[in-house]
Scaffold this motif. Structure first.
Motif, PDB file in Angstrom:
ATOM      1  N   ARG A   1      23.153  43.747  33.011  1.00 58.28           N
ATOM      2  CA  ARG A   1      24.124  43.883  32.106  1.00 58.28           C
ATOM      3  C   ARG A   1      25.350  45.326  33.120  1.00 58.28           C
ATOM      4  NH1 ARG A   1      25.709  42.554  26.818  1.00 58.28           N
ATOM      5  NH2 ARG A   1      27.104  43.293  27.338  1.00 58.28           N
ATOM      6  N   GLY A  42      24.311  45.604  36.874  1.00 51.17           N
ATOM      7  CA  GLY A  42      25.394  44.373  37.794  1.00 51.17           C
ATOM      8  C   GLY A  42      26.753  44.513  37.847  1.00 51.17           C
ATOM      9  N   GLU A  43      26.866  45.047  36.305  1.00 51.52           N
ATOM     10  CA  GLU A  43      28.564  45.521  37.084  1.00 51.52           C
ATOM     11  C   GLU A  43      29.015  46.844  37.595  1.00 51.52           C
ATOM     12  OE1 GLU A  43      31.627  44.064  35.285  1.00 51.52           O
ATOM     13  OE2 GLU A  43      32.997  45.312  35.713  1.00 51.52           O
ATOM     14  N   LEU A  91      27.325  47.649  39.942  1.00 47.35           N
ATOM     15  CA  LEU A  91      27.143  46.646  42.063  1.00 47.35           C
ATOM     16  C   LEU A  91      28.069  46.214  42.022  1.00 47.35           C
ATOM     17  CD1 LEU A  91      23.334  45.837  41.809  1.00 47.35           C
ATOM     18  CD2 LEU A  91      24.068  47.615  42.906  1.00 47.35           C
ATOM     19  N   ARG A  92      28.923  45.342  41.429  1.00 46.57           N
ATOM     20  CA  ARG A  92      30.178  44.486  41.573  1.00 46.57           C
ATOM     21  C   ARG A  92      31.296  46.095  41.760  1.00 46.57           C
ATOM     22  NH1 ARG A  92      28.783  40.858  37.742  1.00 46.57           N
ATOM     23  NH2 ARG A  92      29.778  41.886  36.087  1.00 46.57           N
ATOM     24  N   ILE A  93      31.366  46.782  41.101  1.00 48.85           N
ATOM     25  CA  ILE A  93      32.478  47.850  41.273  1.00 48.85           C
ATOM     26  C   ILE A  93      31.957  48.753  42.369  1.00 48.85           C
ATOM     27  CG2 ILE A  93      33.869  49.959  40.529  1.00 48.85           C
ATOM     28  CD1 ILE A  93      33.309  48.206  37.477  1.00 48.85           C
ATOM     29  N   GLU A 146      30.855  47.375  45.100  1.00 45.55           N
ATOM     30  CA  GLU A 146      31.559  46.104  46.598  1.00 45.55           C
ATOM     31  C   GLU A 146      33.183  46.206  46.656  1.00 45.55           C
ATOM     32  OE1 GLU A 146      29.988  43.671  48.825  1.00 45.55           O
ATOM     33  OE2 GLU A 146      29.045  43.939  47.105  1.00 45.55           O
ATOM     34  N   GLN A 147      33.582  46.409  44.852  1.00 45.30           N
ATOM     35  CA  GLN A 147      35.057  46.516  45.304  1.00 45.30           C
ATOM     36  C   GLN A 147      35.751  47.995  45.320  1.00 45.30           C
ATOM     37  OE1 GLN A 147      36.277  46.289  40.983  1.00 45.30           O
ATOM     38  NE2 GLN A 147      36.346  44.284  41.226  1.00 45.30           N
ATOM     39  N   TYR A 197      23.341  51.196  47.620  1.00 44.57           N
ATOM     40  CA  TYR A 197      23.636  49.982  46.232  1.00 44.57           C
ATOM     41  C   TYR A 197      23.876  49.049  46.644  1.00 44.57           C
ATOM     42  CZ  TYR A 197      28.012  48.789  47.943  1.00 44.57           C
ATOM     43  OH  TYR A 197      30.011  47.815  48.685  1.00 44.57           O
ATOM     44  N   ARG A 198      23.760  48.162  48.144  1.00 42.09           N
ATOM     45  CA  ARG A 198      23.525  46.970  48.522  1.00 42.09           C
ATOM     46  C   ARG A 198      21.965  46.296  48.753  1.00 42.09           C
ATOM     47  NH1 ARG A 198      27.803  47.533  52.997  1.00 42.09           N
ATOM     48  NH2 ARG A 198      26.437  49.159  53.361  1.00 42.09           N
ATOM     49  N   ARG A 248      34.006  49.997  32.936  1.00 42.62           N
ATOM     50  CA  ARG A 248      34.755  49.851  34.308  1.00 42.62           C
ATOM     51  C   ARG A 248      36.462  51.130  34.230  1.00 42.62           C
ATOM     52  NH1 ARG A 248      36.251  46.207  37.915  1.00 42.62           N
ATOM     53  NH2 ARG A 248      38.704  46.207  38.459  1.00 42.62           N
ATOM     54  N   GLN A 258      44.030  45.934  42.439  1.00 42.67           N
ATOM     55  CA  GLN A 258      43.378  45.716  41.320  1.00 42.67           C
ATOM     56  C   GLN A 258      44.387  45.139  40.149  1.00 42.67           C
ATOM     57  OE1 GLN A 258      40.001  45.529  41.205  1.00 42.67           O
ATOM     58  NE2 GLN A 258      40.594  45.579  43.027  1.00 42.67           N
TER      59      GLN A 258
END
Ligand code: ADP
Ligand code: MG
Length: 357
Positions: A109, A112-113, A115-117, A119-120, A160-161, A296, A319
């Motif tokens: 988890r 995953g979080e 990597l999402r940040i 990306e953002q 990170y991708r 976050r 955001q």
């Protein structure tokens, strides 16, 4: 003609009685609440730990606080074993050594979080910086200034991708040479887990300081807000200001947190810009993020530090789910509008405060 006032009189009597009862109930409620708050304040429990390479100081109030904090300590040790980049056999260690590993749900988890940040924030947060951090000695304390050429080579494996997640088996795969480190996000995630544990134990008032990351549950036992200091990055014995918050995280990334002075007399700190592998110098010396979720806030404090003032402000506008305090190299103190009523600037800072909306 006689007017019968008896009904009116008895109505007035009832009214007086009703009023007296109401006052009595209010007094009881206030007294009861005061007594409850006093009881809560008297049941403070504290736990200090050295974990994740820093000091944790956990304080909770109420009858379940002690049991809750014991559970918290166990959970910290568990997370430490999974998330440490250096402990042999940890989830992160196995990903870095074996390029593929099936990991615990927590690790999965958290990655995953992150990597999402990543990306953002367009890669300002990049968990694959580990080989570069190691070259600088930030993971061991054997500090050195790597050559440009060495950094350029190491940066070819930073992306990170390239980290692939497979939900069914909780497996994480990285290409040869790519290594991850969760140093920018692990403490924030841990704080969220601990707050959840305490809440489940029925604790309604707690403050956790995880190496400078502050996460709060409820209010202080007397019902007033928690007061969290924001350090003055130019003189750490002083504060730039104090925030009053309830149920919030206040997480700071500062260049002054971990750094060394090179032979050239320059200061090199531990937050790196993934673009060139150098300590991020984009005009900021400290970034504090205030929001509901620790992971976050932790991720963003690091990422916004890398982004610098203009990109950080643009990102916040886009955001909108957090507030922030930026301190620039020039000593400017920039706050988002949401903090106007809960921030008190320290001595000498009032002139430098700017609010943005
Ligand atoms: P601290 O750990 O001092 O509270 P941070 O949350 O900002 O501060 O995390 C800094 C850590 O994150 C570094 O020690 C390093 O392990 C890692 N790191 C540094 N730069 C980056 C970056 N751009 N992206 C992701 N992780 C980073
Ligand atoms: Mg961080």
């Amino acid at each position: 003609m006689r007017i019968d006032l008896s009904g009116l009189h008895s109505g007035k009597r009832e009214c007086n009685l009703f009023f007296a009862i109401l006052v009595f109930i209010v007094i009881l409620a206030v007294w009861g609440n005061g007594a409850r708050q006093k009881r809560l304040a008297e049941t403070a429990h504290e736990k200090s730990l050295f974990a994740m390479d820093t000091y944790f100081s956990l304080r909770a109030y109420g009858p379940n606080a002690e049991a809750g904090l014991t559970l918290c300590e166990d959970r910290v040790r568990e997370l430490e074993k999974l998330l440490s980049v250096t402990a042999e056999g940890s989830d992160v260690w196995r990903i870095d050594q074996e390029q593929a590993a099936s990991v615990a749900e927590d690790t999965f988890r958290l990655i995953g979080e992150a990597l999402r940040i990543g990306e953002q924030t367009d890669g300002a947060l990049d968990i694959t910086l580990y080989p570069v951090l190691r070259a600088w000695g930030f993971t061991t304390g054997d500090y050195r200034i790597p050559e440009k050429q060495e950094l350029a080579e190491l940066l070819t494996a930073v992306d990170y991708r390239a980290v692939a997640l497979e939900g069914g088996s909780h497996s994480v795969t990285v290409p040869e040479g790519v290594q991850i480190d969760l140093g920018a996000v692990a403490k924030g995630y841990t704080g969220d887990v601990l707050i959840d544990i305490l809440r489940q134990q029925g604790v309604t008032s707690a403050i956790l300081d995880l190496g400078g990351n502050v996460q709060t549950l409820g209010t202080k036992p007397d019902g007033t807000p928690w007061r969290v200091a924001v350090r003055n990055p130019f003189d750490r014995s002083q504060v730039a200001g104090v925030l009053e918050v309830n149920d919030m995280c206040v997480i700071t990334s500062g260049g002054y947190e971990r750094y060394f002075t090179g032979e050239d007399g320059q200061i090199y700190w531990h937050i790196l810009d993934p673009v060139n592998g150098m300590p991020a110098r984009n005009g900021l010396v400290s970034v504090t993020v205030v929001g509901e979720q620790g992971v976050r806030c932790d991720a963003l404090s690091t990422a916004l530090f890398v982004m610098g003032k203009d990109r950080a402000v643009a990102f916040w506008k886009q955001q909108g789910d957090f507030d922030m305090i930026l301190i620039t190299e020039d000593g400017e103190l920039i706050l988002t509008e949401g903090l106007r009523d809960c921030f008190e600037s320290g001595a000498d800072w009032a002139e430098q405060v700017v609010y943005i909306d």
